[in-house]
Each structure stands twice: as structure tokens, then as C-alpha cells.
Design an enzyme around this catalytic site. Structure first.
Site, mmCIF file in Angstrom:
data_model
loop_
_atom_site.group_PDB
_atom_site.id
_atom_site.type_symbol
_atom_site.label_atom_id
_atom_site.label_comp_id
_atom_site.label_asym_id
_atom_site.label_seq_id
_atom_site.Cartn_x
_atom_site.Cartn_y
_atom_site.Cartn_z
ATOM 1 N N ASP A 33 0.843 -1.204 0.000
ATOM 2 C CA ASP A 33 0.000 0.000 0.000
ATOM 3 C C ASP A 33 0.870 1.243 0.000
ATOM 4 O OD1 ASP A 33 -2.139 1.971 0.856
ATOM 5 O OD2 ASP A 33 -3.270 0.118 0.975
ATOM 6 N N THR A 92 -2.928 4.703 -11.551
ATOM 7 C CA THR A 92 -3.023 3.614 -10.568
ATOM 8 C C THR A 92 -3.786 2.439 -11.158
ATOM 9 O OG1 THR A 92 -2.843 5.103 -8.691
ATOM 10 C CG2 THR A 92 -3.940 3.005 -8.286
ATOM 11 N N ARG A 106 4.760 -13.560 -15.050
ATOM 12 C CA ARG A 106 6.121 -14.029 -14.808
ATOM 13 C C ARG A 106 6.167 -15.147 -13.756
ATOM 14 N NH1 ARG A 106 11.052 -9.996 -13.741
ATOM 15 N NH2 ARG A 106 12.308 -11.309 -12.403
ATOM 16 N N TYR A 145 -11.828 7.355 -12.901
ATOM 17 C CA TYR A 145 -12.047 6.093 -12.180
ATOM 18 C C TYR A 145 -12.718 5.073 -13.101
ATOM 19 C CZ TYR A 145 -13.715 3.054 -8.343
ATOM 20 O OH TYR A 145 -13.971 1.999 -7.497
HETATM 21 P P1 NAD Z 1 -9.872 2.457 -0.107
HETATM 22 O O1 NAD Z 1 -9.613 3.809 -0.660
HETATM 23 O O2 NAD Z 1 -10.208 2.331 1.333
HETATM 24 O O3 NAD Z 1 -8.666 1.472 -0.411
HETATM 25 C C1 NAD Z 1 -7.791 1.604 -1.490
HETATM 26 C C2 NAD Z 1 -6.384 1.307 -1.000
HETATM 27 O O4 NAD Z 1 -5.479 1.407 -2.104
HETATM 28 C C3 NAD Z 1 -5.898 2.302 0.052
HETATM 29 O O5 NAD Z 1 -5.289 1.622 1.118
HETATM 30 C C4 NAD Z 1 -4.907 3.180 -0.706
HETATM 31 O O6 NAD Z 1 -3.940 3.759 0.135
HETATM 32 C C5 NAD Z 1 -4.355 2.181 -1.704
HETATM 33 N N1 NAD Z 1 -3.792 2.812 -2.905
HETATM 34 C C6 NAD Z 1 -4.338 3.788 -3.669
HETATM 35 N N2 NAD Z 1 -3.531 4.097 -4.689
HETATM 36 C C7 NAD Z 1 -2.433 3.298 -4.571
HETATM 37 C C8 NAD Z 1 -1.246 3.147 -5.314
HETATM 38 N N3 NAD Z 1 -0.999 3.896 -6.411
HETATM 39 N N4 NAD Z 1 -0.339 2.219 -4.905
HETATM 40 C C9 NAD Z 1 -0.561 1.478 -3.799
HETATM 41 N N5 NAD Z 1 -1.672 1.567 -3.048
HETATM 42 C C10 NAD Z 1 -2.607 2.473 -3.434
HETATM 43 O O7 NAD Z 1 -11.059 1.849 -1.000
HETATM 44 P P2 NAD Z 1 -11.837 0.473 -0.879
HETATM 45 O O8 NAD Z 1 -13.281 0.798 -0.773
HETATM 46 O O9 NAD Z 1 -11.221 -0.420 0.095
HETATM 47 O O10 NAD Z 1 -11.629 -0.111 -2.353
HETATM 48 C C11 NAD Z 1 -10.718 -1.160 -2.630
HETATM 49 C C12 NAD Z 1 -10.850 -1.556 -4.098
HETATM 50 O O11 NAD Z 1 -12.194 -2.004 -4.348
HETATM 51 C C13 NAD Z 1 -10.578 -0.417 -5.065
HETATM 52 O O12 NAD Z 1 -9.868 -0.923 -6.177
HETATM 53 C C14 NAD Z 1 -11.954 0.033 -5.489
HETATM 54 O O13 NAD Z 1 -11.951 0.587 -6.768
HETATM 55 C C15 NAD Z 1 -12.733 -1.273 -5.436
HETATM 56 N N6 NAD Z 1 -14.170 -1.027 -5.254
HETATM 57 C C16 NAD Z 1 -14.666 -0.613 -4.036
HETATM 58 C C17 NAD Z 1 -16.018 -0.360 -3.903
HETATM 59 C C18 NAD Z 1 -16.619 0.073 -2.593
HETATM 60 O O14 NAD Z 1 -17.809 0.346 -2.544
HETATM 61 N N7 NAD Z 1 -15.909 0.150 -1.499
HETATM 62 C C19 NAD Z 1 -16.881 -0.506 -4.999
HETATM 63 C C20 NAD Z 1 -16.334 -0.904 -6.217
HETATM 64 C C21 NAD Z 1 -14.985 -1.178 -6.332
#
Ligand code: NAD
Ligand code: UDP
Length: 314
Positions: A33, A92, A106, A145
Site C-alpha cells: 500500500d 493507478t 512471470r 475512475y
Molecule cells: P480504499 O480507498 O479504502 O482502499 C484503497 C487502498 O489502495 C488504500 O489503502 C490506498 O492507500 C491504496 N492505494 C491507492 N492508490 C495506490 C497506489 N498507487 N499504490 C498502492 N496503493 C494504493 O477503497 P476500498 O473501498 O477499500 O476499495 C478497494 C478496491 O475495491 C478499489 O480498487 C476500489 O476501486 C474497489 N471497489 C470498491 C467499492 C466500494 O464500494 N468500497 C466498490 C467498487 C470497487
């Protein structure tokens, strides 16, 4: 059998629950992260376990490790956070997918992508089935997004077709629960904190837009079942709770459950905000024998307790 599993975005809301579940099942978990929206607080308990490893890294940069499975969750998910630096959000999703797919290729690991119901945009069919191509504005404020995630799906499917990478595409619908960031900006966390503070509840638009809210434990169960399917099932598969509510209904329910004195106030609706969203989960039921178990009231009560327990952070 103990597996070595990489979870990108593992310190975030969903990632932290997934890491905990995978550790509890006896696996070795590497949590990667960059802490953009995630927090060490979410995973501090896990750091006591010698089979849990924490790595500060940004998925837009290549990363090498030997693991059996990769869950690719790294990406901010809340509109205010993913719009804060739109170009970074695209990088990202897209470069993160390229780096993680290259790694999976890989080392011959299985890789699951956290895709989203946002690939359907503001949908013209209801409920949404996986064969719907979506209705997305490529130049709107949500595009960084939505289109980033659509491009990631395209990368995943092409690594599967061209390079036989073992992929899984999971389209997640609105998910909520403990470990959401108190300033995350998404509707459930905003409304609960406003209600607990007896402050005005900010409804964007007239509150008639709908969402279908899934509790995080149900999602984690769906993700693990999807990862466990045979190599011929790649998805995409919707993982969400089909019970649909208007945003106004959600606000009233949260006021009731928190015994709050808050009043509803109406603010302008952000552009391209989808008017309705409900997953058709027939495919998940058939392929994963999965359906959500926790309904809104039960999940909200657990989430309200969580936000009460971290009061000093909001
Ligand atoms: P969140 O923002 O709490 O978690 C995302 C995590 O990714 C964070 O810990 C952040 O620090 C990390 N992150 C962001 N950019 C990064 C990078 N460039 N390199 C490394 N780490 C990075 O959001 P979440 O709700 O836990 O979502 C997790 C995943 O699920 C995401 O991919 C999101 O698109 C997907 N998602 C979530 C929902 C929802 O309702 N919560 C719905 C659809 C999809
Ligand atoms: N929303 C709202 N008040 C808030 C936050 C969000 O009315 O304080 C609305 C938002 O406009 C959208 C819905 O709630 O219609 C869900 O928003 P969220 O950001 O949680 O998720 P998404 O729009 O990505 O589904």
C-alpha cells in the site's frame, strides 16, 4: 494448504478485511500500500502475526515478489479521493494493472481484479447484468475512475487471452462497513458521522437516486470464492447486494438507528452521478454459490458501532 498471497491496497477499507480473513485462514499475506487513502490503523492488529508482511509501495511502479495469488485492490474508491488527482487515479488503475499482470504472468500466479459497478456508468438497463456494456461519459469527472477500471478490465482479459494469465474479474457494487475512512466522503460514512454528531445530513440532489449496499464481509466471501474457481471461469462477475434503496431512505434509516436529531439538507448533485444501481447476481449465485447474507440494518448497526469506537479520529 498455506498460500502466499499479495494484496495491493491491503491497508484500505476492503483490503484490511481481506488481509484479516486470509491470515485467519492460515495463509501468508503480503500487504502492499502507498497509504493514499489506507491507514496502518486498519491493519495494526495483523502486524503482530509473523505471517503478515507490510510493504510501502506504489503500484504504478513495478514490483517483484514470489506469490501464489494476487488480489489487486489498490485504487482510491471514493469520488472525492479519486477526483483529487485524476491523472494519478488513471495511472493507478492502468499502470497498476500492467505491473501486477506482468508479475502474475512471470510468476504464474492467479490474479483477481477489484473492478466496479462503475464500469456500467449511469446504467440504462436495470438491474445490471455482466453482459451490459455500460453508459459511461469518457470525459466526465468520474471518468478517471470509470475508464481507468474499464481499461484495467481490458488489460486483464487480454493477458488471459494472449498470455494465459489466470485472471478473475470481480465487479464490486457499493460496499460499506468498519474501517471505512472517517473522511472517506462516501455516503454511508458521511451520513453515519453526520448523524452521530447531530449535524445536517447532506443529501446530494433530491435523494431519489438509488444504490444497493453490500456489507464488507459478504464481499470478502465473494472475492475468496471467486479466486477459488477453476481457471476457465474468469468473470466478470457482479458481487453486490441486490436490495436497492434511495439515498433519502438510507439517510432516514441511519437517523433512526443512531437516534439522531439530524435534519436532511439538500445539496447539488455532482455531475454524472448515476441515478440507479442494482446488481443482478444470478451469475455469482450459479458460479460461486454465493449470495449476500447481511442486510442493511444489521450491517449499518455494526458500522455505527465502529464509528463510535473511533470517535477521536472524526
Ligand atoms: P480504499 O480507498 O479504502 O482502499 C484503497 C487502498 O489502495 C488504500 O489503502 C490506498 O492507500 C491504496 N492505494 C491507492 N492508490 C495506490 C497506489 N498507487 N499504490 C498502492 N496503493 C494504493 O477503497 P476500498 O473501498 O477499500 O476499495 C478497494 C478496491 O475495491 C478499489 O480498487 C476500489 O476501486 C474497489 N471497489 C470498491 C467499492 C466500494 O464500494 N468500497 C466498490 C467498487 C470497487
Ligand atoms: N451522496 C450524498 N451525500 C453524501 C455523499 C454521497 O447524497 O454526503 C450520494 C452521492 O451523490 C451518490 C450516492 O450518495 O448519489 C452514493 O455516493 P458514494 O460516493 O458513496 O458512491 P458512488 O456514487 O460512487 O456510488
Amino acid at each position: 494448504m498455506k498460500k502466499k498471497i499479495l494484496v495491493t491496497g491491503g491497508a484500505g477499507f476492503i483490503g484490511s478485511h481481506l488481509c484479516k480473513r486470509l491470515i485467519n485462514e492460515g495463509n501468508e499475506v503480503i500487504c502492499l500500500d502507498n497509504y493514499f487513502t489506507g491507514s496502518k490503523r486498519n491493519i495494526v492488529e495483523l502486524t503482530k502475526n509473523p505471517y503478515f508482511e507490510l510493504i510501502r509501495h506504489d503500484v504504478t511502479m513495478p514490483f517483484f515478489i514470489e506469490v501464489d495469488e494476487i488480489y489487486n485492490l489498490a485504487c482510491p474508491a471514493s469520488p472525492i479521493h479519486y477526483q483529487y488527482n485524476a491523472i494519478k487515479t488513471i495511472k493507478t488503475s492502468v499502470m497498476g494493472a500492467i505491473n501486477m499482470l506482468g508479475l502474475a504472468k512471470r510468476i504464474k500466479a492467479k490474479i483477481l481484479q477489484a473492478s466496479t459497478s462503475e464500469v456500467y456508468g449511469d446504467p440504462l438497463i436495470h438491474p445490471q447484468t455482466e453482459d451490459y456494456w455500460g453508459h459511461v461519459n469518457p470525459i466526465g469527472i468520474r471518468a478517471c475512475y470509470d475508464e481507468g477500471k474499464r481499461c484495467a478490465e481490458s488489460l486483464f482479459i487480454n493477458y488471459y487471452r494472449q498470455n494465459n494469465v489466470r485472471i478473475k474479474l470481480m465487479r464490486i457494487f457499493n460496499t460499506y462497513g468498519p474501517n471505512m475512512h472517517p473522511h472517506d466522503g462516501r455516503v454511508v460514512s458521511n451520513f453515519i458521522i453526520q448523524a452521530l454528531k447531530n449535524e445536517d445530513i447532506t443529501i446530494y440532489g433530491d435523494g431519489s437516486q438509488t444504490r444497493s449496499f453490500q456489507y464488507v464481509d459478504d464481499l470478502v466471501e465473494g472475492a475468496i470464492r471467486l479466486m477459488g474457481t477453476g481457471d476457465d471461469f474468469v468473470g466478470p462477475v457482479n458481487i453486490g447486494n441486490p436490495h436497492e434503496f434511495t439515498i433519502k431512505e438510507l439517510a432516514l434509516k441511519i437517523i433512526e438507528l443512531t437516534n439522531s436529531k439530524s435534519k436532511l439538507v439538500y445539496k447539488s448533485l455532482p455531475s454524472d452521478d448515476p441515478m440507479q444501481r442494482q446488481p443482478d447476481i444470478s451469475l455469482a449465485k450459479k458460479q460461486l454459490n454465493w449470495e449476500p447474507k447481511i442486510q442493511l440494518e444489521e450491517g449499518l448497526l455494526k458500522t455505527i458501532e465502529y464509528f463510535k469506537s473511533i470517535k477521536k479520529y472524526w
